[in-house]
Design a protein around this motif. Structure first.
Motif, short mmCIF file in Angstrom:
data_model
loop_
_atom_site.label_atom_id
_atom_site.label_comp_id
_atom_site.label_asym_id
_atom_site.label_seq_id
_atom_site.Cartn_x
_atom_site.Cartn_y
_atom_site.Cartn_z
N ARG A 148 39.52 33.07 51.91
CA ARG A 148 40.06 32.66 53.36
C ARG A 148 38.97 31.91 54.09
O ARG A 148 37.74 32.16 53.92
CB ARG A 148 40.26 34.02 54.18
N ASP A 149 39.34 31.34 55.43
CA ASP A 149 38.33 30.82 56.08
C ASP A 149 37.45 31.67 56.81
O ASP A 149 37.86 32.98 56.97
CB ASP A 149 39.04 29.68 56.96
N VAL A 175 34.63 37.35 54.06
CA VAL A 175 33.10 37.17 54.39
C VAL A 175 32.62 35.87 53.29
O VAL A 175 31.41 35.56 53.08
CB VAL A 175 32.52 38.43 53.58
N GLY A 176 33.26 35.32 52.53
CA GLY A 176 33.27 34.10 51.73
C GLY A 176 34.51 34.04 50.73
O GLY A 176 35.56 34.18 51.07
N GLY A 228 38.36 42.44 29.40
CA GLY A 228 39.51 42.97 29.79
C GLY A 228 39.50 43.65 31.06
O GLY A 228 40.44 44.33 31.67
N CYS A 229 38.50 43.23 32.14
CA CYS A 229 38.52 43.85 33.37
C CYS A 229 38.05 42.56 34.43
O CYS A 229 37.52 41.68 33.71
CB CYS A 229 37.64 44.79 33.52
N VAL A 230 38.37 42.66 35.51
CA VAL A 230 38.20 41.81 36.49
C VAL A 230 36.88 41.87 37.40
O VAL A 230 36.67 42.65 38.20
CB VAL A 230 39.42 41.25 37.42
N THR A 231 36.16 40.86 37.24
CA THR A 231 34.91 40.67 38.06
C THR A 231 34.97 39.60 39.07
O THR A 231 34.93 38.43 38.54
CB THR A 231 33.66 40.56 37.32
N PHE A 232 34.78 39.78 40.34
CA PHE A 232 34.56 38.47 41.28
C PHE A 232 33.09 38.33 41.67
O PHE A 232 32.42 39.14 41.92
CB PHE A 232 35.32 38.98 42.67
N GLU A 233 32.88 36.92 41.43
CA GLU A 233 31.62 36.75 42.16
C GLU A 233 31.86 36.14 43.59
O GLU A 233 32.74 35.31 43.68
CB GLU A 233 31.06 35.20 41.22
N VAL A 234 30.87 36.92 44.43
CA VAL A 234 30.98 36.44 45.82
C VAL A 234 30.10 35.36 46.15
O VAL A 234 29.02 35.41 45.85
CB VAL A 234 30.97 37.58 46.70
N TYR A 235 30.61 34.35 46.99
CA TYR A 235 29.87 33.17 47.49
C TYR A 235 30.06 33.36 48.88
O TYR A 235 30.83 32.92 49.56
CB TYR A 235 30.36 31.83 47.01
N PRO A 236 28.98 34.03 49.59
CA PRO A 236 29.03 34.38 51.02
C PRO A 236 29.14 33.17 52.06
O PRO A 236 28.60 32.19 51.93
CB PRO A 236 28.20 35.45 51.56
N TRP A 237 29.63 33.44 53.35
CA TRP A 237 29.24 32.59 54.47
C TRP A 237 27.87 32.99 54.83
O TRP A 237 27.45 34.19 54.91
CB TRP A 237 30.12 32.73 55.47
N ALA A 238 27.24 32.09 55.31
CA ALA A 238 25.81 32.28 56.02
C ALA A 238 25.21 31.50 57.13
O ALA A 238 25.77 30.35 57.32
CB ALA A 238 24.88 31.94 54.73
N GLY A 248 22.30 29.97 58.68
CA GLY A 248 20.92 29.32 58.32
C GLY A 248 20.32 30.29 57.36
O GLY A 248 19.11 30.44 57.26
N GLY A 249 21.05 30.35 56.12
CA GLY A 249 20.58 30.99 54.78
C GLY A 249 20.63 32.62 54.71
O GLY A 249 20.58 32.93 53.83
N ARG A 250 21.03 33.04 55.85
CA ARG A 250 20.96 34.55 55.87
C ARG A 250 22.65 34.72 55.83
O ARG A 250 23.54 34.51 56.42
CB ARG A 250 20.88 35.18 57.23
N ASP A 251 23.03 35.40 54.56
CA ASP A 251 24.32 35.50 54.31
C ASP A 251 25.04 36.80 55.02
O ASP A 251 24.31 37.42 55.46
CB ASP A 251 24.71 35.92 52.84
N LEU A 252 26.17 36.70 55.25
CA LEU A 252 27.01 37.54 56.11
C LEU A 252 27.87 38.86 55.41
O LEU A 252 28.21 39.57 55.97
CB LEU A 252 28.15 36.90 56.90
N VAL A 253 27.46 38.83 53.81
CA VAL A 253 27.97 40.05 53.21
C VAL A 253 27.19 41.07 53.15
O VAL A 253 27.64 42.19 53.39
CB VAL A 253 28.11 39.51 51.53
N SER A 254 25.94 40.94 53.28
CA SER A 254 24.98 42.23 53.65
C SER A 254 25.35 43.17 54.58
O SER A 254 25.43 44.35 54.27
CB SER A 254 23.66 41.96 53.52
N ARG A 255 25.87 42.48 55.82
CA ARG A 255 26.17 43.43 56.79
C ARG A 255 27.51 44.22 56.72
O ARG A 255 28.00 44.96 57.32
CB ARG A 255 26.01 42.77 58.29
N ASN A 256 28.29 43.36 55.90
CA ASN A 256 29.89 43.70 55.53
C ASN A 256 30.00 44.33 54.41
O ASN A 256 31.19 44.48 53.96
CB ASN A 256 30.61 42.58 55.90
N SER A 257 29.05 44.41 53.63
CA SER A 257 29.04 44.81 52.24
C SER A 257 30.06 46.35 51.74
O SER A 257 30.93 46.33 51.03
CB SER A 257 27.70 45.29 51.44
N PRO A 258 29.81 47.21 53.11
CA PRO A 258 30.92 48.38 52.84
C PRO A 258 32.19 48.05 52.87
O PRO A 258 32.96 48.45 52.09
CB PRO A 258 30.55 49.37 53.86
#
Length: 614
Positions: free
Chosen positions: A135-136, A177-178, A191-201, A203-213
């Motif tokens: 999502r955007d 978040v990405g 046989g199981c699904v893994t998502f690779e996350v490409y986060p919004w950032a 200036g290089g600081r990704d926004l996933v870390s603060r939203n990881s929970p």
């Protein structure tokens, strides 16, 4: 706008999908429906794509779009900037063409980072066998996910269906978040699904870390989310929030004089500094509205009135500050001969039961009749639907007619009884609000659903006549309070913690708006084959407001009705609005009186049992 769907099956067996979900997706996109399956019998996975299109721009482009190399795209979005889209072109076709020219992940992220406007998508990149989705940045379009371990299948969809009974649902909103990538060959082998996350950032600081929970809590059971190993990110379309604090720590509180609040705003507007800031906000907001109300298609049926008699744009309208500004700006950009629909919803006021004569104590003073601010209808009001938003809405209509008496403003009075509310909640709204489930989600979801449906009455020169809004675009004022300190909790936080606490509150507000509001409102409004558009959440508007120090946006030392959203109130005065510029914030559930219609001793955060299906 579209209803999009993808079912990824990791087993050889064909997975059936809910007919109820299919019907809800079709209501979102009534102009074209189509399915595409990739993978085939020899593949160790199968992807079923389904898309249902609401035609909004350029040539009608059926979805899913499958290009000459076999890539498949389902796209629910609007491009308002970033990528060039000619008036005759369709957004979906443009995005598909750009994605088709991408090789690696960095190319895809570059395309997505340039987009301005709301979107959610699922994309099968045939080269390498990858499934992308997301999502955007602000989460303005709904996307849900769930994983069924019994059949080893992942589902992504714009809208789901609530299961009957009190069982816990597995549906979750995809965190905004990405974007996410699934290596289809790898997951088929594992046989199981893994998502690779490409986060919004920023200036290089990704926004996933603060939203990881939040991300981890939302990952479907049986799936795993990991950060992409290459460290690639999406570039945020908005600038970070200005966190500067005023130099003077002991600010003198401003006490209002006896003159009206309107005069206060006029005095503030007279200063050059405020004048310049108001001009800048007026410009960016005006452009945001322009992008959302122009170049709209209009279908004319053989038995329908001419396009000049029907509105293409409607506004969720309470007569309050946010909706009045949207109406005044839409008036600038919609041709004067076209009407604008103002959708005003009211839930029937419940008349309190009169106590029995024997229960009254002799000599005890009886309570006065309850006015429209209380639980029941005032005997002096003309209708049990004269709720606060109906009263301010009619006053706002008068202001708009003064601004442009040539425009036909269709003030649509949408009256809802308790019986109809309960019926449509069970049939439609409980599924659209899902997976959200609080009392607040119920109240807002139901109110927005009835308002967006646009079925009510308009009053012209004679008696009220039945009216159904023809508008396919519905403007909503969400985002103004979150960015300009419009809620009472902002004043509480400011009183307790000053500007620093207020900044923290605003940062939290904008960060959680995708999960608290936007997916829900997109699902609810889209159920009518209409598209929700959010001018206050335009990227340029958000960036502009984020760039300003907090004290230029709000001054919570000023009284209620002036200090909160101060910059927006000054903008309203600049646009020529009057009393609506100083109306205090009133939440939709209270202004429409839906909160008073049923259970009255609930907290907004309580789980709402009325949303449970039978």
């Amino acid at each position: 706008m579209c209803g999009i769907f993808c079912l990824l099956s990791l087993s050889a067996a064909r997975c059936a999908w809910s007919e109820a979900v299919h019907e809800r997706l079709k209501r979102r996109g009534p102009d074209s429906s189509q399915d595409v399956t990739v993978g085939g019998t020899d593949a160790c996975y199968r992807c079923l794509f389904s898309a249902h299109v609401l035609h909004m721009k350029g040539l009608l482009t059926p979805q899913p779009v499958q290009d000459h190399t076999g890539n498949v795209l389902v796209w629910n979005g609007e491009i308002f900037g970033g990528l060039p889209v000619m008036p005759e072109e369709n957004d979906t076709a443009v995005v598909s063409q750009r994605l088709s020219s991408c090789d690696g992940p960095s190319d895809i992220l570059s395309v997505l980072s340039t987009l301005r406007g709301p979107w959610a998508f699922v994309y099968h990149q045939k080269a390498g066998d990858y499934l992308w989705f997301g999502r955007d940045f602000l989460g303005r379009r709904s996307l849900l996910w769930t994983f069924d371990a019994e059949v080893n299948a992942l589902t992504l969809t714009s809208v789901a269906a609530r299961e009957s009974g009190p069982t816990q649902s597995s549906w979750q909103e995809v965190p905004a978040v990405g974007v996410y990538r699934v290596d289809l060959k790898a997951v088929a082998e594992a046989g199981c699904v893994t998502f690779e996350v490409y986060p919004w950032a920023h200036g290089g600081r990704d926004l996933v870390s603060r939203n990881s929970p939040a991300v981890l809590e939302s990952v479907p059971s049986g799936c795993t989310a990991v950060m992409n190993r290459s460290g690639l990110v999406l570039t945020s379309p908005v600038c970070p929030l200005n966190t500067s604090i005023p130099k003077l720590s002991d600010e003198e509180e401003i006490h209002p004089n006896s003159h009206s609040h309107v005069t206060d705003l006029e005095q503030l507007l007279a200063s050059k500094e405020n004048n310049d800031e108001v001009n800048r906000l007026t410009y960016v907001l005006s452009e945001a509205v322009r992008r959302r109300v122009q170049s709209l298609p209009f279908k004319v049926q053989d038995d329908s009135p001419s396009p000049d008699e029907l509105a293409s744009v409607a506004i969720l309208f309470s007569g309050g500050l946010d909706s009045m500004i949207l109406a005044a700006l839409a008036d600038r950009h919609i041709p004067a001969h076209q009407p604008i629909d103002l959708l005003n919803v009211a839930f029937k006021l419940q008349v309190p039961k009169k106590p029995k004569e024997s229960a009254r104590r002799p000599g005890k003073r009886q309570n006065k009749p309850t006015d429209c601010k209380g639980d029941g209808a005032d005997p002096q009001t003309s209708s049990p639907f004269d709720v606060p938003d109906r009263i301010t809405g009619k006053a706002g209509l008068g202001e708009l007619r003064d601004l442009n008496p040539e425009r036909r403003w269709n003030f649509v009075e949408i009256d809802v009884t308790k019986e109809e509310l309960q019926k449509m909640r069970q049939e439609r709204v409980c599924h659209l609000v899902h997976p959200l489930e609080t009392v607040l989600d119920d109240s807002i979801g139901c109110a927005v659903w009835f308002a967006a449906r646009g079925i009510g009455y308009v009053t012209g020169h004679g008696d009220p006549r039945p009216f159904t809004s023809s508008a396919k675009v519905v403007l909503t004022g969400i985002g103004a309070d979150e960015q300009l300190a419009g809620y009472s909790r902002h004043r509480v936080r400011f009183t307790a913690s000053g500007h620093e606490g207020l900044i923290q509150e605003l940062e939290m507000e904008l960060g959680r708006i995708p999960s608290r509001n936007l997916g829900r409102d997109d699902r609810v409004i889209g159920d009518h084959g209409k598209e929700a558009r959010f001018p206050y959440l335009d990227e340029d508007v958000v960036s502009h407001l984020n760039s300003l120090p907090v004290w230029e946006k709000a001054d919570l030392s000023l009284p209620r009705g002036v200090g909160e959203k101060l910059l927006l109130r000054l903008t309203a005065k600049r646009l020529g609005l009057g009393q609506s510029a100083v109306l205090p914030k009133r939440a939709m559930q209270f202004g429409s009186r839906i909160a008073k219609m049923e259970a009255r001793h609930e907290k907004a955060s309580d789980r709402c049992t009325r949303l449970l299906t039978e």
